[in-house]
Design an enzyme around this catalytic site. Sequence first.
Site, PDB file in Angstrom:
ATOM      1  N   CYS A 103       0.830  -1.202   0.000  1.00 46.14           N
ATOM      2  CA  CYS A 103       0.000   0.000   0.000  1.00 46.14           C
ATOM      3  C   CYS A 103       0.868   1.257   0.000  1.00 46.14           C
ATOM      4  O   CYS A 103       1.759   1.400   0.844  1.00 46.14           O
ATOM      5  CB  CYS A 103      -0.925   0.003   1.212  1.00 46.14           C
ATOM      6  SG  CYS A 103      -2.026   1.436   1.276  1.00 46.14           S
ATOM      7  N   ASN A 214      -0.938  -9.685  -9.468  1.00 52.43           N
ATOM      8  CA  ASN A 214      -1.980  -8.693  -9.193  1.00 52.43           C
ATOM      9  C   ASN A 214      -1.661  -7.443  -9.988  1.00 52.43           C
ATOM     10  O   ASN A 214      -0.509  -7.145 -10.277  1.00 52.43           O
ATOM     11  CB  ASN A 214      -2.007  -8.403  -7.681  1.00 52.43           C
ATOM     12  CG  ASN A 214      -2.925  -7.264  -7.301  1.00 52.43           C
ATOM     13  OD1 ASN A 214      -2.517  -6.316  -6.639  1.00 52.43           O
ATOM     14  ND2 ASN A 214      -4.177  -7.330  -7.718  1.00 52.43           N
ATOM     15  N   GLY A 215      -2.723  -6.714 -10.364  1.00 51.51           N
ATOM     16  CA  GLY A 215      -2.531  -5.440 -11.033  1.00 51.51           C
ATOM     17  C   GLY A 215      -3.010  -5.444 -12.474  1.00 51.51           C
ATOM     18  O   GLY A 215      -2.483  -6.194 -13.298  1.00 51.51           O
ATOM     19  N   ARG A 238     -10.053  -4.170  -8.433  1.00 51.23           N
ATOM     20  CA  ARG A 238     -11.169  -3.276  -8.752  1.00 51.23           C
ATOM     21  C   ARG A 238     -12.231  -3.911  -9.652  1.00 51.23           C
ATOM     22  O   ARG A 238     -13.427  -3.688  -9.468  1.00 51.23           O
ATOM     23  CB  ARG A 238     -10.627  -1.995  -9.400  1.00 51.23           C
ATOM     24  CG  ARG A 238      -9.972  -1.050  -8.407  1.00 51.23           C
ATOM     25  CD  ARG A 238      -9.258   0.079  -9.119  1.00 51.23           C
ATOM     26  NE  ARG A 238      -8.057  -0.396  -9.794  1.00 51.23           N
ATOM     27  CZ  ARG A 238      -7.357   0.316 -10.658  1.00 51.23           C
ATOM     28  NH1 ARG A 238      -7.764   1.540 -10.990  1.00 51.23           N
ATOM     29  NH2 ARG A 238      -6.267  -0.160 -11.216  1.00 51.23           N
TER      30      ARG A 238
END
Length: 340
Positions: A103, A214-215, A238
């Site tokens: 984060c 991820n991403g 998302r």
Amino acid sequence: MSNSAINRRACEAARLSVAPMMDWTDRHCRYLHRQLSGQALLYTEMVTAPALVRGGAMHLLDHHPAEHPVALQLGGSDPKELALAAKLGADAGYDEINLNVGCPSDRVQSGCFGAVLMQQPALVAECVAEMQAVVDVDVTVKCRIGVDDQNPQDVLPEFLSRIVAAGCIRVSIHARKAWLQGLSPKENRDIPPLDYELVHLMKEYFPNLHISVNGGITSLDQAEAFLDGGLDGVMIGRSAYHQPADILAQADRRIFNEGTDTTAEAAVLAMLPYIEDHLTAGGKLNQITRHMMGLFAGRPGARQWRRMLSEEAHRPGAGPELVLAALDQVKTLAQVQEAV
């Protein structure tokens, strides 16, 4: 269930997981996602170790039995404090304890945890070792490929070797750098370029490490391609939140080769008893329905569904009948669309 069985289940579920997302993946969101997929691994929002250990905020560990397999993500940088928090999470029944090393927010940086820890691999390894020493479930890490001016090709292998030596057997890699200065958390999700090739290379370097990517992943087609390409898991953020049915309704069949597809309509109906229980306990409808807005994304009636829930779910007395009325709107408009 034995601890070895719990760890095996979480590892298998990590073929597809929904990323931990602040303000989004709360217990109501996770319960909804579980109605769409019985197999995918679900993550909590990040919970800080100080909030649990010093603040006594045990309500942050609340979860429904139906959520399993479910992982607790912790934020922190003090090994002893993280160990205490991990023990609280394991005792609360979580199937995995995950350490946030990804984060980029200012609040996280000021607390010296999150992505800033990419600069301190020895400390991360100490945190992992201390946490793993006090729990029987897997301790995992979610990280970036690097931060700021670091060279990911140099720092990521060293980072992974450190945490592997500390006992970490599963990692989720957000395939972007994090820029701690100059970019907002939102910009950090889009602007730094994705480097999926580097994640694949890490799988070559660490063949026994379970690696999830991820991403920027927005479909099950992409997820299947990553799995077919040799990675162990795919973590979607998302898109799984904004279009949950698109990502999760076919996941059990396509990703796990188990079960059958479900639908957004079926998920809505499955949520009604849960909504009733929440309202009976004094909760509000919009605490749940705010996570249901994207169920019909891209379908006829999606706009009316969102409008009814956003405008009326916060009103006193709003309950399951509103959700059913909104669902009827979707069905009616879908029938009209088919008749045209």
